[in-house]
Motif scaffolding. Sequence first.
Motif, PDB file in Angstrom:
ATOM      1  N   VAL A 192      65.903  27.358  40.752  1.00 43.35           N
ATOM      2  CA  VAL A 192      67.155  27.925  40.263  1.00 43.35           C
ATOM      3  C   VAL A 192      67.553  29.020  41.253  1.00 43.35           C
ATOM      4  O   VAL A 192      66.949  30.090  41.307  1.00 43.35           O
ATOM      5  CB  VAL A 192      67.037  28.449  38.828  1.00 43.35           C
ATOM      6  N   GLY A 193      68.577  28.730  42.053  1.00 40.78           N
ATOM      7  CA  GLY A 193      68.930  29.538  43.202  1.00 40.78           C
ATOM      8  C   GLY A 193      69.318  30.968  42.910  1.00 40.78           C
ATOM      9  O   GLY A 193      69.145  31.845  43.756  1.00 40.78           O
ATOM     10  N   ASP A 194      69.814  31.237  41.721  1.00 38.71           N
ATOM     11  CA  ASP A 194      70.196  32.609  41.364  1.00 38.71           C
ATOM     12  C   ASP A 194      69.278  33.183  40.285  1.00 38.71           C
ATOM     13  O   ASP A 194      69.629  34.125  39.585  1.00 38.71           O
ATOM     14  CB  ASP A 194      71.665  32.675  40.923  1.00 38.71           C
ATOM     15  N   ALA A 195      68.068  32.620  40.178  1.00 37.46           N
ATOM     16  CA  ALA A 195      67.103  33.097  39.184  1.00 37.46           C
ATOM     17  C   ALA A 195      65.721  33.302  39.806  1.00 37.46           C
ATOM     18  O   ALA A 195      64.696  33.133  39.159  1.00 37.46           O
ATOM     19  CB  ALA A 195      67.036  32.134  38.001  1.00 37.46           C
ATOM     20  N   HIS A 196      65.706  33.630  41.101  1.00 36.85           N
ATOM     21  CA  HIS A 196      64.471  34.064  41.757  1.00 36.85           C
ATOM     22  C   HIS A 196      64.827  35.189  42.708  1.00 36.85           C
ATOM     23  O   HIS A 196      65.974  35.320  43.137  1.00 36.85           O
ATOM     24  CB  HIS A 196      63.756  32.913  42.479  1.00 36.85           C
ATOM     25  N   THR A 197      63.843  36.021  43.022  1.00 38.22           N
ATOM     26  CA  THR A 197      64.122  37.211  43.814  1.00 38.22           C
ATOM     27  C   THR A 197      62.901  37.666  44.594  1.00 38.22           C
ATOM     28  O   THR A 197      61.784  37.193  44.356  1.00 38.22           O
ATOM     29  CB  THR A 197      64.643  38.355  42.918  1.00 38.22           C
TER      30      THR A 197
ATOM     31  N   LEU B 110      60.272  24.780  31.969  1.00 33.89           N
ATOM     32  CA  LEU B 110      60.788  25.941  32.681  1.00 33.89           C
ATOM     33  C   LEU B 110      59.617  26.854  33.016  1.00 33.89           C
ATOM     34  O   LEU B 110      58.864  27.251  32.129  1.00 33.89           O
ATOM     35  CB  LEU B 110      61.797  26.693  31.807  1.00 33.89           C
ATOM     36  N   LEU B 111      59.455  27.181  34.309  1.00 33.29           N
ATOM     37  CA  LEU B 111      58.433  28.136  34.733  1.00 33.29           C
ATOM     38  C   LEU B 111      59.083  29.486  34.981  1.00 33.29           C
ATOM     39  O   LEU B 111      60.087  29.570  35.684  1.00 33.29           O
ATOM     40  CB  LEU B 111      57.758  27.700  36.036  1.00 33.29           C
ATOM     41  N   VAL B 112      58.504  30.533  34.419  1.00 35.38           N
ATOM     42  CA  VAL B 112      58.945  31.904  34.656  1.00 35.38           C
ATOM     43  C   VAL B 112      57.768  32.602  35.341  1.00 35.38           C
ATOM     44  O   VAL B 112      56.777  32.931  34.696  1.00 35.38           O
ATOM     45  CB  VAL B 112      59.331  32.613  33.345  1.00 35.38           C
ATOM     46  N   ILE B 113      57.892  32.793  36.654  1.00 35.47           N
ATOM     47  CA  ILE B 113      56.773  33.237  37.469  1.00 35.47           C
ATOM     48  C   ILE B 113      56.881  34.731  37.804  1.00 35.47           C
ATOM     49  O   ILE B 113      57.850  35.159  38.443  1.00 35.47           O
ATOM     50  CB  ILE B 113      56.699  32.418  38.778  1.00 35.47           C
ATOM     51  N   ASP B 114      55.893  35.494  37.389  1.00 32.07           N
ATOM     52  CA  ASP B 114      55.634  36.855  37.860  1.00 32.07           C
ATOM     53  C   ASP B 114      56.805  37.830  37.749  1.00 32.07           C
ATOM     54  O   ASP B 114      56.989  38.682  38.622  1.00 32.07           O
ATOM     55  CB  ASP B 114      55.152  36.831  39.319  1.00 32.07           C
ATOM     56  N   VAL B 115      57.573  37.764  36.684  1.00 31.15           N
ATOM     57  CA  VAL B 115      58.657  38.727  36.506  1.00 31.15           C
ATOM     58  C   VAL B 115      58.060  39.960  35.819  1.00 31.15           C
ATOM     59  O   VAL B 115      58.358  40.288  34.680  1.00 31.15           O
ATOM     60  CB  VAL B 115      59.847  38.125  35.732  1.00 31.15           C
TER      61      VAL B 115
ATOM     62  N   VAL C 278      69.157  38.564  38.204  1.00 33.24           N
ATOM     63  CA  VAL C 278      68.146  37.501  38.142  1.00 33.24           C
ATOM     64  C   VAL C 278      67.511  37.457  36.756  1.00 33.24           C
ATOM     65  O   VAL C 278      67.358  36.383  36.167  1.00 33.24           O
ATOM     66  CB  VAL C 278      67.095  37.699  39.257  1.00 33.24           C
ATOM     67  N   ILE C 279      67.154  38.615  36.212  1.00 37.05           N
ATOM     68  CA  ILE C 279      66.541  38.651  34.885  1.00 37.05           C
ATOM     69  C   ILE C 279      67.517  38.132  33.827  1.00 37.05           C
ATOM     70  O   ILE C 279      67.121  37.392  32.918  1.00 37.05           O
ATOM     71  CB  ILE C 279      66.023  40.061  34.557  1.00 37.05           C
ATOM     72  N   ALA C 280      68.781  38.469  33.938  1.00 37.56           N
ATOM     73  CA  ALA C 280      69.787  37.947  32.994  1.00 37.56           C
ATOM     74  C   ALA C 280      69.863  36.422  33.085  1.00 37.56           C
ATOM     75  O   ALA C 280      69.944  35.738  32.055  1.00 37.56           O
ATOM     76  CB  ALA C 280      71.149  38.569  33.272  1.00 37.56           C
ATOM     77  N   ASN C 281      69.817  35.885  34.295  1.00 36.12           N
ATOM     78  CA  ASN C 281      69.850  34.427  34.459  1.00 36.12           C
ATOM     79  C   ASN C 281      68.602  33.775  33.881  1.00 36.12           C
ATOM     80  O   ASN C 281      68.681  32.717  33.244  1.00 36.12           O
ATOM     81  CB  ASN C 281      70.022  34.057  35.928  1.00 36.12           C
ATOM     82  N   ILE C 282      67.453  34.399  34.088  1.00 33.03           N
ATOM     83  CA  ILE C 282      66.216  33.856  33.514  1.00 33.03           C
ATOM     84  C   ILE C 282      66.294  33.884  31.995  1.00 33.03           C
ATOM     85  O   ILE C 282      65.921  32.912  31.327  1.00 33.03           O
ATOM     86  CB  ILE C 282      64.985  34.618  34.045  1.00 33.03           C
ATOM     87  N   ASN C 283      66.793  34.968  31.430  1.00 32.38           N
ATOM     88  CA  ASN C 283      66.962  35.043  29.971  1.00 32.38           C
ATOM     89  C   ASN C 283      67.852  33.916  29.458  1.00 32.38           C
ATOM     90  O   ASN C 283      67.557  33.300  28.429  1.00 32.38           O
ATOM     91  CB  ASN C 283      67.547  36.395  29.570  1.00 32.38           C
ATOM     92  N   ASP C 284      68.953  33.643  30.172  1.00 27.97           N
ATOM     93  CA  ASP C 284      69.842  32.548  29.796  1.00 27.97           C
ATOM     94  C   ASP C 284      69.095  31.220  29.806  1.00 27.97           C
ATOM     95  O   ASP C 284      69.206  30.421  28.865  1.00 27.97           O
ATOM     96  CB  ASP C 284      71.046  32.508  30.746  1.00 27.97           C
ATOM     97  N   LEU C 285      68.317  30.986  30.851  1.00 26.91           N
ATOM     98  CA  LEU C 285      67.566  29.735  30.960  1.00 26.91           C
ATOM     99  C   LEU C 285      66.502  29.619  29.876  1.00 26.91           C
ATOM    100  O   LEU C 285      66.300  28.542  29.307  1.00 26.91           O
ATOM    101  CB  LEU C 285      66.931  29.621  32.343  1.00 26.91           C
ATOM    102  N   VAL C 286      65.821  30.712  29.584  1.00 23.89           N
ATOM    103  CA  VAL C 286      64.811  30.705  28.522  1.00 23.89           C
ATOM    104  C   VAL C 286      65.466  30.362  27.188  1.00 23.89           C
ATOM    105  O   VAL C 286      64.968  29.509  26.431  1.00 23.89           O
ATOM    106  CB  VAL C 286      64.070  32.061  28.459  1.00 23.89           C
TER     107      VAL C 286
ATOM    108  N   THR D 118      72.075  28.701  37.923  1.00 24.17           N
ATOM    109  CA  THR D 118      71.773  28.771  36.498  1.00 24.17           C
ATOM    110  C   THR D 118      72.751  27.947  35.658  1.00 24.17           C
ATOM    111  O   THR D 118      72.332  27.186  34.786  1.00 24.17           O
ATOM    112  CB  THR D 118      71.782  30.241  36.019  1.00 24.17           C
ATOM    113  N   ALA D 119      74.019  28.090  35.918  1.00 22.40           N
ATOM    114  CA  ALA D 119      75.041  27.404  35.113  1.00 22.40           C
ATOM    115  C   ALA D 119      74.930  25.886  35.183  1.00 22.40           C
ATOM    116  O   ALA D 119      75.376  25.193  34.270  1.00 22.40           O
ATOM    117  CB  ALA D 119      76.435  27.840  35.571  1.00 22.40           C
ATOM    118  N   LYS D 120      74.313  25.366  36.229  1.00 20.22           N
ATOM    119  CA  LYS D 120      74.230  23.913  36.406  1.00 20.22           C
ATOM    120  C   LYS D 120      72.868  23.329  36.062  1.00 20.22           C
ATOM    121  O   LYS D 120      72.650  22.132  36.237  1.00 20.22           O
ATOM    122  CB  LYS D 120      74.611  23.548  37.838  1.00 20.22           C
ATOM    123  N   VAL D 121      71.973  24.144  35.564  1.00 16.40           N
ATOM    124  CA  VAL D 121      70.642  23.645  35.202  1.00 16.40           C
ATOM    125  C   VAL D 121      70.730  22.749  33.987  1.00 16.40           C
ATOM    126  O   VAL D 121      71.373  23.097  32.988  1.00 16.40           O
ATOM    127  CB  VAL D 121      69.672  24.817  34.926  1.00 16.40           C
ATOM    128  N   THR D 122      70.107  21.598  34.105  1.00 17.26           N
ATOM    129  CA  THR D 122      69.872  20.741  32.954  1.00 17.26           C
ATOM    130  C   THR D 122      68.358  20.546  32.854  1.00 17.26           C
ATOM    131  O   THR D 122      67.660  20.606  33.862  1.00 17.26           O
ATOM    132  CB  THR D 122      70.557  19.365  33.079  1.00 17.26           C
TER     133      THR D 122
END
Length: 184
Positions: free
Chosen positions: A134-139, A12-17, A31-39, A176-180
């Motif tokens: 991740v379509g709902d985790a970038h901005t 998982l890459l978390v770029i420049d948040v 977006v930040i909430a979705n990234i937190n979920d993915l992390v 986010t919900a569909k990420v594997t």
Amino acid sequence: MTTLPNRPNTALLVIDVQNGVVADAHNRDGVIANINDLVDRARAQDVPVVWVQHSDEHLQRDSDEWRYVPELTRRDAESLVHKNYGDSFEATDLEELLAEHGVGHLVVTGAQTDACIRSTMHGAFTRGYDVTLVGDAHTTDDAGEGLPSAAQVIAHTNLYWHWQNAPGRHASTVETAKVTFDAT
């Protein structure tokens, strides 16, 4: 299906948040909430989480604007890549770090959609990685009058990466919900 040999793993890459990057970003909190979920999910599955942090003349290293947003917390054991260019691979140790972990598939989140996200996605894809945006985790921000809105830039980028493929590798866009974190 990456073209990189012996690279079956996903990261998982978390770029420049960073504070100065996402201060006025479209749907910042969502977006930040979705990234937190993915992390959290990546950590639970022992998937490497790689944090990327940009600096340049407008985003001075060690300034408050340069720091990651307080809602996201990087663990000491998680990799941090410092970059000065849009593409997270340029003049960094990202490739070596991913090779060390056998990573051939990247799940990409962060900011800015129309800059570092696009550059890193293209950089990864041309280097042989499978990439999932991740379509709902970038901005991104609204760029100004006469230009596409942030929502339009995000929607177009999601559409573009949904259809990309090349010999031996492919890209996709998922919510986010569909990420594997399985290898693709």
